[in-house]
Design an enzyme around this catalytic site. Structure first.
Site, PDB file in Angstrom:
ATOM      1  N   GLU A 246       0.888  -1.172   0.000  1.00 52.25           N
ATOM      2  CA  GLU A 246       0.000   0.000   0.000  1.00 52.25           C
ATOM      3  C   GLU A 246       0.914   1.206   0.000  1.00 52.25           C
ATOM      4  O   GLU A 246       1.562   1.506   0.994  1.00 52.25           O
ATOM      5  CB  GLU A 246      -0.920  -0.025   1.229  1.00 52.25           C
ATOM      6  CG  GLU A 246      -2.133   0.887   1.070  1.00 52.25           C
ATOM      7  CD  GLU A 246      -1.894   2.297   1.564  1.00 52.25           C
ATOM      8  OE1 GLU A 246      -1.301   3.086   0.780  1.00 52.25           O
ATOM      9  OE2 GLU A 246      -2.271   2.607   2.687  1.00 52.25           O
ATOM     10  N   CYS A 280      -2.904   8.755   3.243  1.00 49.71           N
ATOM     11  CA  CYS A 280      -2.846   8.401   1.829  1.00 49.71           C
ATOM     12  C   CYS A 280      -4.197   8.515   1.136  1.00 49.71           C
ATOM     13  O   CYS A 280      -4.265   8.496  -0.090  1.00 49.71           O
ATOM     14  CB  CYS A 280      -2.275   7.000   1.654  1.00 49.71           C
ATOM     15  SG  CYS A 280      -3.031   5.765   2.716  1.00 49.71           S
TER      16      CYS A 280
END
EC number: 1.2.1.19
Length: 474
Positions: A246, A280
């Site tokens: 990720e 994010c």
């Protein structure tokens, strides 16, 4: 503050070089922690590998009971964890305690239940006289690398599914914000068998590389930057390890003319600047249709200007500092480059806060163009840009014109348009008329350079298993 490593069920001091750990709200050193030595990294992996022989064969019920105990202990020590996260990461204490701790506890409880729902397929006879079945088995030793922005949360996202599936874990938290992971190690050691959970401390070159490259490690899970992901994928390629990545995002926030502007303003004020924008999935790249562009910029600018930066232990603080001096300089440089274009206007913010600590003012930039760096590159700070667009086709193309593919949102009252646009967006998650909301039951993960693999949900659990075929002749 607990500063020892957890190796094979024992808390031990690191044998490597000492590294300072800072309080980003003041810039002061909280303490110095010794890194794990190469020998300690090897010992942690070998302890996990030895523990896997038994832990990997435990029943889901046993694993679930351990995860539930860990969830209870985290909940009981919620104030302690929140205070550590606040001091080490600079987060408002009330946010860490009220928002993050309950979510972390829920992740462990969800995967405790999910462990008992993971099944292989009991299939049938595809060849006369033979019965086939599909198993989902654990892989073995998982090396997990947790980032500095949500250290305890990301540790939970990695530990819970890996342990639920029957793997053993060696966790390396970011050397910038390790304190909650080290506290977790102290509490977990009496719940899980020795070697099932190991927690190390150190930098990427000194600890991360020998950990992820260790021949006994079967899988590496990372939440971090694209550069770190590229390095780990390359570093682990010779041993053909499974990787789970990720790697950040630059979320497009598409606001059509018919959107509820007040809801957009409230949403971006919250979801664009939460954790000082160090997220994010932050709502940081706004595309506003030209009919509402001016109104949105004006109202959002006024709202962002009211965000209060301050001491993390102040109940009225909405934004704390950035995580480190180096990151403060990166954010400041990105905004200065945006200002230098000449066409981007600073609506509010756009500068460092004076005084101690790594504070940057909540910033709104208007007039950004599609090719501008502020639109294309992840800033990872309290900085939101606004770009006007003409029509649906244009904005979908612009939104997808990005190396990232993690999160996105669409704001409109037109249900058909919401479905149509959501179907075309190349992002792991698309919210409609909201942003940022995550639940344990739903998967979180990206595509393109944002990585692959899912956190949370049953999909996340499956990522920590291997599919096997067993055929029995009879």
């Amino acid at each position: 503050m607990q500063h020892k490593l957890l190796i094979n069920g024992e808390l031990v001091s690191g044998e490597g070089e000492k590294q300072p750990v800072y309080n980003p709200a003041t810039g002061d050193v909280l303490l110095e922690i010794a890194e794990a030595s190469a020998e300690q990294v090897d010992a942690a992996v070998r302890a996990a590998d030895a523990a896997f022989a038994e832990w990997g064969q435990t029943t889901p019920k046993v694993r679930a009971e351990c995860l539930l105990k860990l969830a209870d202990v985290i909940e009981e020590n919620g104030q302690v964890f929140a205070e550590l996260e606040s001091r080490n990461c600079g987060k408002p204490l009330h946010s860490a305690f009220n928002d993050e701790i309950p979510a972390i506890v829920d992740v462990f409880r969800f995967f405790a239940g999910a462990a008992r729902c993971l099944n292989g397929l009991a299939v049938g006879e595809y060849l006369e006289g033979h019965t086939s079945m599909i198993r989902r088995d654990p892989l073995g030793v998982v090396a997990s690398i947790a980032p500095w922005n949500y250290l305890l949360m990301m540790a939970a996202w990695k530990l819970a599914p890996a342990l639920a599936a029957g793997n053993c874990v060696v966790l390396k938290p970011s050397e910038i914000t390790p304190l909650t992971a080290l506290k977790l190690a102290e509490l977990a050691k009496d719940i899980f068998p020795a070697g099932v959970i190991n927690v190390l401390f150190g930098r990427g070159k000194t600890v991360g590389d020998p950990l992820t490259g260790h021949p006994k490690v079967r899988m590496v899970s990372l939440t971090g930057s694209i550069a770190t992901g590229e390095h780990i994928i390359s570093h682990t390629a010779p041993s053909i390890k499974r990787t789970h990545m990720e790697l950040g995002g630059k979320a497009p926030v598409i606001v059509f003319d018919d959107a509820n502007i007040e809801a957009v303003v409230e949403g971006v004020r919250t979801f664009g600047y939460y954790n000082a924008g160090q997220d994010c999935t932050a709502a940081c790249r706004i595309y506003a249709q030209k009919g509402i562009y001016d109104t949105l910029v004006e109202k959002l600018g006024a709202a962002v200007a009211t965000l209060k930066s301050g001491a993390p232990d102040d109940e009225s603080t909405e934004l704390g500092p950035l995580s480190s001096l180096a990151h403060l300089e990166r954010v400041s440089k990105a905004v200065e480059e945006a200002k230098a274009t000449g066409h981007i206007k600073v609506i509010t913010g756009g500068e460092k806060r004076k005084g101690n600590g790594y504070y940057y003012a909540p910033t709104l930039l208007a007039g950004a163009l599609q090719d501008d760096a502020i639109v294309q590159k992840e800033v990872f700070g309290p900085v939101v840009s606004v770009t006007p667009f003409d029509n649906e086709e244009q904005v979908v193309n612009w939104a997808n014109d990005s190396q990232y593919g993690l999160a996105s949102s669409v704001w409109t009252k037109d249900v058909g348009r919401a479905h149509r646009v959501s179907a075309r967006l190349q992002y792991g998650c698309t919210w409609v008329n909201t942003h940022f909301i995550l639940v344990s039951e739903m998967p979180h993960g990206g595509q393109k350079l944002s990585g692959y693999g899912k956190d949370m949900s049953l999909y996340g659990l499956e990522d920590y298993t291997v599919v096997r075929h067993v055929m029995v002749k009879h």
